[in-house]
Scaffold this motif. Sequence first.
Motif, PDB file in Angstrom:
ATOM      1  N   SER A  60       0.822  -1.218   0.000  1.00  0.00           N
ATOM      2  CA  SER A  60       0.000   0.000   0.000  1.00  0.00           C
ATOM      3  C   SER A  60       0.851   1.261   0.000  1.00  0.00           C
ATOM      4  CB  SER A  60      -0.932   0.010   1.216  1.00  0.00           C
ATOM      5  OG  SER A  60      -1.820  -1.098   1.188  1.00  0.00           O
ATOM      6  N   GLY A  61       2.150   1.104   0.279  1.00  0.00           N
ATOM      7  CA  GLY A  61       3.029   2.269   0.292  1.00  0.00           C
ATOM      8  C   GLY A  61       3.421   2.738   1.673  1.00  0.00           C
ATOM      9  N   GLY A  62       3.185   1.899   2.704  1.00  0.00           N
ATOM     10  CA  GLY A  62       3.539   2.269   4.066  1.00  0.00           C
ATOM     11  C   GLY A  62       2.331   2.582   4.916  1.00  0.00           C
ATOM     12  N   SER A  63       2.526   2.548   6.226  1.00  0.00           N
ATOM     13  CA  SER A  63       1.404   2.748   7.137  1.00  0.00           C
ATOM     14  C   SER A  63       0.850   4.165   7.085  1.00  0.00           C
ATOM     15  CB  SER A  63       1.831   2.414   8.572  1.00  0.00           C
ATOM     16  OG  SER A  63       2.931   3.211   8.965  1.00  0.00           O
ATOM     17  N   ASP A  64       1.695   5.154   6.767  1.00  0.00           N
ATOM     18  CA  ASP A  64       1.192   6.529   6.737  1.00  0.00           C
ATOM     19  C   ASP A  64       0.142   6.717   5.656  1.00  0.00           C
ATOM     20  OD1 ASP A  64       3.241   6.082   4.889  1.00  0.00           O
ATOM     21  OD2 ASP A  64       3.693   8.221   4.747  1.00  0.00           O
ATOM     22  N   VAL A  65       0.204   5.910   4.592  1.00  0.00           N
ATOM     23  CA  VAL A  65      -0.798   5.980   3.528  1.00  0.00           C
ATOM     24  C   VAL A  65      -2.146   5.458   4.018  1.00  0.00           C
ATOM     25  CG1 VAL A  65      -1.383   5.153   1.207  1.00  0.00           C
ATOM     26  CG2 VAL A  65       0.979   5.741   1.761  1.00  0.00           C
ATOM     27  N   VAL A  71      -1.937  10.742  10.089  1.00  0.00           N
ATOM     28  CA  VAL A  71      -1.693  11.057  11.501  1.00  0.00           C
ATOM     29  C   VAL A  71      -1.204   9.818  12.224  1.00  0.00           C
ATOM     30  CG1 VAL A  71      -2.691  11.943  13.643  1.00  0.00           C
ATOM     31  CG2 VAL A  71      -3.491  12.816  11.433  1.00  0.00           C
ATOM     32  N   ALA A  72       0.090   9.749  12.507  1.00  0.00           N
ATOM     33  CA  ALA A  72       0.679   8.552  13.103  1.00  0.00           C
ATOM     34  C   ALA A  72       0.202   8.330  14.537  1.00  0.00           C
ATOM     35  CB  ALA A  72       2.201   8.661  13.069  1.00  0.00           C
ATOM     36  N   GLU A  73      -0.152   9.427  15.234  1.00  0.00           N
ATOM     37  CA  GLU A  73      -0.563   9.282  16.633  1.00  0.00           C
ATOM     38  C   GLU A  73      -1.949   8.666  16.765  1.00  0.00           C
ATOM     39  OE1 GLU A  73       0.516  12.058  15.256  1.00  0.00           O
ATOM     40  OE2 GLU A  73       2.551  12.155  16.090  1.00  0.00           O
ATOM     41  N   GLN A  74      -2.711   8.681  15.686  1.00  0.00           N
ATOM     42  CA  GLN A  74      -4.068   8.139  15.736  1.00  0.00           C
ATOM     43  C   GLN A  74      -4.073   6.716  15.215  1.00  0.00           C
ATOM     44  OE1 GLN A  74      -7.377  10.576  14.313  1.00  0.00           O
ATOM     45  NE2 GLN A  74      -8.150   8.804  13.187  1.00  0.00           N
ATOM     46  N   PRO A 109       7.366   3.498  13.659  1.00  0.00           N
ATOM     47  CA  PRO A 109       8.414   4.211  12.912  1.00  0.00           C
ATOM     48  C   PRO A 109       9.375   3.227  12.260  1.00  0.00           C
ATOM     49  CG  PRO A 109       8.087   5.187  15.077  1.00  0.00           C
ATOM     50  CD  PRO A 109       7.305   3.904  15.062  1.00  0.00           C
ATOM     51  N   PRO A 110       9.880   3.469  11.043  1.00  0.00           N
ATOM     52  CA  PRO A 110       9.645   4.688  10.241  1.00  0.00           C
ATOM     53  C   PRO A 110       8.389   4.608   9.389  1.00  0.00           C
ATOM     54  CG  PRO A 110      11.236   3.296   9.148  1.00  0.00           C
ATOM     55  CD  PRO A 110      10.862   2.575  10.406  1.00  0.00           C
TER      56      PRO A 110
END
Length: 397
Positions: A60-65, A71-74, A109-110
């Motif tokens: 999918s292109g990474g968790s941030d996607v 929002v990494a904190e959510q 992270p990352p």
Amino acid sequence: MKIQQLDVKGFRSLKDIHWEPEALNVVIGPNGSGKSNLLRLLEMIAASARGELKDFVQESGGSDVLLWDGVAEQPIDYTILFFDSYPTSADNNQKPDKWAYEVSLAAVPPFSELCFMHETLSHFDVNIKCASVIQRVLDVAETMDKKGEVIEMELNSKNYSESILSLYTYPISENFEVSNLRNKFSDWAIYHDFHVDREADIRKAAITRMEERINPDGQNLIPVLHTLYANNRDFKQEVNTAMKAAFGDDFDELIFPPAADQRIQLRVRWKSLKREQSAADLSDGMLRFLLLLTILAAPSPPPLIAIDEPETGLHPAMLPIIAEYAVDASQRTQVILTTHSPQFLDAFGDTRPATTVMKWSDGETILKKLKGDRLEEWLKDYTLGALFRSGELEEMG
């Protein structure tokens, strides 16, 4: 398996949604409203049950996607209330057991992975008493065996990104109910797109093998169609009937002549032609039509079928046929179809699928299932397609 309720927070555009799907569901909305994201979520849940969450995140292109607004904190939270069996006309008086599956995923992270912060599988018996069969908080997990005894599980860093369901191994696997549920989640069939271009594998001779399930990319159509068409008389009749309805009485049958190296071809035989038409020569629309037929008419369907925009590439005359097979499939499994085609909505005729509207508003998807007196009044005089064309359906949502 039948999903009764789905609650999601923090996944892509699905910031906070609540959905109560039925047996046959049509999800509508304009491009970019979040319809595909709903299917992506279902795909992620199935992948995590197979132990493939890490692969899904990377592809999918990474968790941030996958996080709402990156929002990494959510965390990504989802809860599924479901029945462990699918109600049919033969067991309407039988009350299947009810389950709840709750998950919370956090970015690591990352931001190339998601890890399980929380995972619970709970069982509700006929008296609505709840018992946790799986309970996990970070690296501490326990589960029940078939005797109801609690078993502690030892997890290491390699297991943080995989679900307890996917880690269900002996002796825990003796709890056959949970193993069965894991298999049902794993078997969800989610279809986003079918590539039928001239170079696609779907047009080429395929290795002869027994297969009964179309892959997500649809490229194994030939072995699946051959397996079912050659071994199941009812399926063959269903396909032949649908092909004649779509392409006329000139259609004769499908044949699968051998090719080199233990491979078979797909050919269409027409009554008016001496030479059969090979898969390489079929139109894109005919291949897509055969794919949808094979998915929806399969004698042993997966626990859930979700198809993104099934109308793509089809002539409008084919849409009522696909709608009819979707209605029939919903008697045996749960069906979810996304669309922005008024013609496809009209194709269901007097059958009224559960209709859910998705809209994009202030950076998130707003989801609403249409119901109530206002919708019933409109449908006395208009079809779903006519309401969609007028914009009234989206206003109701």
